[in-house]
Design an enzyme around this catalytic site. Structure first.
Site: not given
Length: 420
Positions: A386, A311, A180, A182
């Site tokens: 990422e 991320s 959530a 990110e």
């Protein structure tokens, strides 16, 4: 956006009976982010740190943990670890720098402009963005849904196709906002859809890519958690599923996929953990919908490329996550695609990505999406991106970094789509 008023009204009516009232928003003023190294004899040190910390930002990391700690617990955490370094002096200040959630403005234009990618937005506006984007290209796109969340929100995405017609080509699938907090992943996945549709008629490269695939793009696959991160706790990670007999909330959707879910070491069985795997494989409603969609793509034209956007850390990872001694059968090809994609990203703004198999490059994960899409979904290529950065801001990437991030990532994705 023209459909904002109607969509917001229906969203409000639909959710009023299923979404619990949000608690007061967590204030992170004065909280610090510590990067800590664990002692060689870990024992239960990691568990103690998780109890003391407000959040572990990179759960599972071997070399170091980034933990958010309230001022009164900093010393207690430091006493448990071998070394520690403050990488963010004030999380509250970083959140302020991230920028306010921008409310979308009304417009008669069907297609959103690139200015959308200059601020973070409320969940309802993300749904409106997709619907308004699709409304401008009804001949080559459609809104899709892939199940519902715990609280009844529909997992909403967009399907894009080219000259071959709908459903005629191998599939490409992008997921965003599994975790959530990110937020940059939501914006990045939406940018992929925006570029593919708005540049189709003017850019030969884009046209060739869209004509080559059926593209399925789902920017927010954890809508309940995303809303909670906007209204209650900016650093919330999991979904909002309750656990019988436990006060802790949420499953990590990316530890819940039913492939190697049962393998120990890559997820947690503790409902309070950031990486709680759930009570059974695939027992989150979000995963049920996502899994059914992957399986349907496998069984139709096949899945050529899957990318799960996350991320932070600047990594490009591929299977496997569940065993550091295993490599996927086409590991060399995965590395080749990732090498060129990382070079394409670096050429835009100098951002450097680390590439490699997930477990040996970053950390062990079980029940994750890329292992499932590879082994069960039969995807030719499966990756986790990422995104920015490497920890200075972490999940609270300032709004002025949205455009640089989405633009450089676009070039990496284009490189992969050319190579597949």
């Amino acid at each position: 956006m023209r459909s904002l008023l109607v969509s917001c009204l229906f969203a409000s009516l639909a959710l009023s009976t299923v979404v619990p009232r949000a608690r007061q928003k967590v204030d992170y003023s004065g909280f610090k982010v510590l990067r800590v190294s664990l002692p060689e004899q870990r024992g239960d040190v990691e568990a103690k740190i998780e109890e003391l910390a407000a959040h572990v930002l990179n759960p599972g990391k071997v070399e170091h943990l980034d933990v958010v700690v309230s001022p009164d617990k900093v010393d207690a955490v430091k006493k448990l670890v071998a070394t520690s370094k403050v990488i963010n002096e004030d999380v509250g200040a970083a959140l302020a720098e991230e920028g306010e959630i921008k409310k979308a403005e009304f417009s008669v234009a069907a297609v959103p402009s690139e200015s959308w990618f200059t601020a973070y937005h409320a969940y309802a506006d993300h749904i409106t963005f997709l619907r308004d984007l699709q409304a401008g290209y009804t001949g080559q796109s459609e809104i899709i849904t892939t199940g519902t969340s715990v609280q009844g929100r529909t997992l909403t995405g967009i399907h894009i196709w080219g000259s071959g017609g709908k459903g005629s080509k191998p599939a490409v699938l992008f997921h965003g906002t599994v975790h959530a907090r990110e937020w940059i992943s939501s914006m990045t996945v939406e940018y992929m859809a925006w570029q593919l549709l708005t540049k189709y008629s003017s850019n030969a490269t884009v046209k060739a890519l869209v004509d080559k695939f059926d593209l399925y793009i789902i920017p927010i696959v954890n809508p309940d958690g995303f809303v909670y991160s906007q209204t209650s706790d900016r650093l919330w990670r999991k979904n909002r599923q309750t656990v019988s007999g436990n006060s802790c909330v949420g499953r990590d959707i990316n530890r819940n996929w039913p492939y190697k879910w049962e393998v120990p070491g890559g997820a947690s069985t503790n409902p309070c953990s950031e990486t709680y795997k759930g009570q059974a494989a695939g027992d989150s409603p979000e995963n049920k919908g996502l899994r059914a969609h992957v399986d349907s793509l496998r069984d139709s034209r096949g899945l050529s490329l899957y990318i799960d956007f996350h991320s932070y850390g600047q990594y490009m990872l591929w299977p496997y996550g569940y065993d550091c001694n295993l490599v996927v059968h086409n590991d060399a090809q995965h590395r080749s695609l990732a090498t060129r994609a990382a070079a394409a990203i670096r050429a835009v703004s100098g951002t450097r990505y680390t590439i490699g198999p997930a477990c040996s490059t970053l950390y062990a994960t079980t029940g994750d999406s890329t292992d499932y899409t590879d082994a069960v979904g039969n995807s030719t290529y499966s990756y986790t991106y990422e995104l920015r950065d490497t920890g200075s801001y972490g999940f609270t990437l300032p709004a002025n970094q949205i455009q640089p991030t989405v633009r450089e990532t676009w070039e990496g994705v284009v490189s992969m789509l050319k190579d597949v």
